[in-house]
Motif scaffolding. Sequence first.
Motif, mmCIF file in Angstrom:
data_model
loop_
_atom_site.group_PDB
_atom_site.id
_atom_site.type_symbol
_atom_site.label_atom_id
_atom_site.label_comp_id
_atom_site.label_asym_id
_atom_site.label_seq_id
_atom_site.Cartn_x
_atom_site.Cartn_y
_atom_site.Cartn_z
ATOM 1 N N PRO A 1 -4.716 16.378 -15.163
ATOM 2 C CA PRO A 1 -4.539 14.929 -15.257
ATOM 3 C C PRO A 1 -3.234 14.476 -14.577
ATOM 4 O O PRO A 1 -2.238 15.214 -14.602
ATOM 5 N N ILE A 2 -3.252 13.296 -14.003
ATOM 6 C CA ILE A 2 -2.079 12.746 -13.308
ATOM 7 C C ILE A 2 -0.831 12.839 -14.190
ATOM 8 O O ILE A 2 0.240 13.194 -13.727
ATOM 9 N N GLY A 3 -0.979 12.522 -15.455
ATOM 10 C CA GLY A 3 0.155 12.542 -16.375
ATOM 11 C C GLY A 3 0.767 13.921 -16.570
ATOM 12 O O GLY A 3 1.896 14.045 -17.049
ATOM 13 N N GLU A 4 0.018 14.967 -16.233
ATOM 14 C CA GLU A 4 0.508 16.347 -16.382
ATOM 15 C C GLU A 4 1.148 16.874 -15.096
ATOM 16 O O GLU A 4 1.691 17.969 -15.079
ATOM 17 N N LEU A 5 1.057 16.107 -14.013
ATOM 18 C CA LEU A 5 1.625 16.536 -12.727
ATOM 19 C C LEU A 5 3.117 16.220 -12.700
ATOM 20 O O LEU A 5 3.562 15.310 -12.010
ATOM 21 N N THR A 6 3.872 16.990 -13.471
ATOM 22 C CA THR A 6 5.300 16.748 -13.598
ATOM 23 C C THR A 6 6.088 17.975 -13.140
ATOM 24 O O THR A 6 5.560 19.092 -13.120
ATOM 25 N N VAL B 1 2.268 20.656 -4.051
ATOM 26 C CA VAL B 1 0.961 19.998 -3.966
ATOM 27 C C VAL B 1 -0.128 21.052 -3.759
ATOM 28 O O VAL B 1 -1.163 21.038 -4.428
ATOM 29 N N ARG B 2 0.130 21.975 -2.862
ATOM 30 C CA ARG B 2 -0.838 23.056 -2.613
ATOM 31 C C ARG B 2 -1.035 23.896 -3.873
ATOM 32 O O ARG B 2 -2.153 24.290 -4.198
ATOM 33 N N LEU B 3 0.042 24.152 -4.593
ATOM 34 C CA LEU B 3 -0.034 24.938 -5.820
ATOM 35 C C LEU B 3 -0.918 24.250 -6.858
ATOM 36 O O LEU B 3 -1.736 24.903 -7.514
ATOM 37 N N VAL B 4 -0.780 22.941 -6.993
ATOM 38 C CA VAL B 4 -1.636 22.188 -7.920
ATOM 39 C C VAL B 4 -3.102 22.399 -7.553
ATOM 40 O O VAL B 4 -3.936 22.706 -8.404
#
Length: 87
Positions: A60-65, A45-48
């Motif tokens: 985008p949420i869809g790319e948070l995989t 999460v911190r990395l994002v």
Amino acid sequence: MDDINISGERVIAVVQRLISERSITRPVSLDDTLTEAGLTSLDAVRLVLLVEDEFNIEIPIGELTLVNFRSISTISRLVNRLVNQSG
């Protein structure tokens, strides 16, 4: 080296900063799985947030995989794609 360009070097710096903050001394290569290197889900999460801040982008949420954040290489490809879309 195709996937690692200027933004790739910045991704490396962001990941290394987080690894250093976590006192992980194991060397991490471009294709190492970051969880195996010792990063936790909270670190992810911190990395994002660090990547978004470094590149002034919103992922985008869809790319948070897991696939996109598996390694330095996969993060670099994601960032390059997002930066090129917005540019």
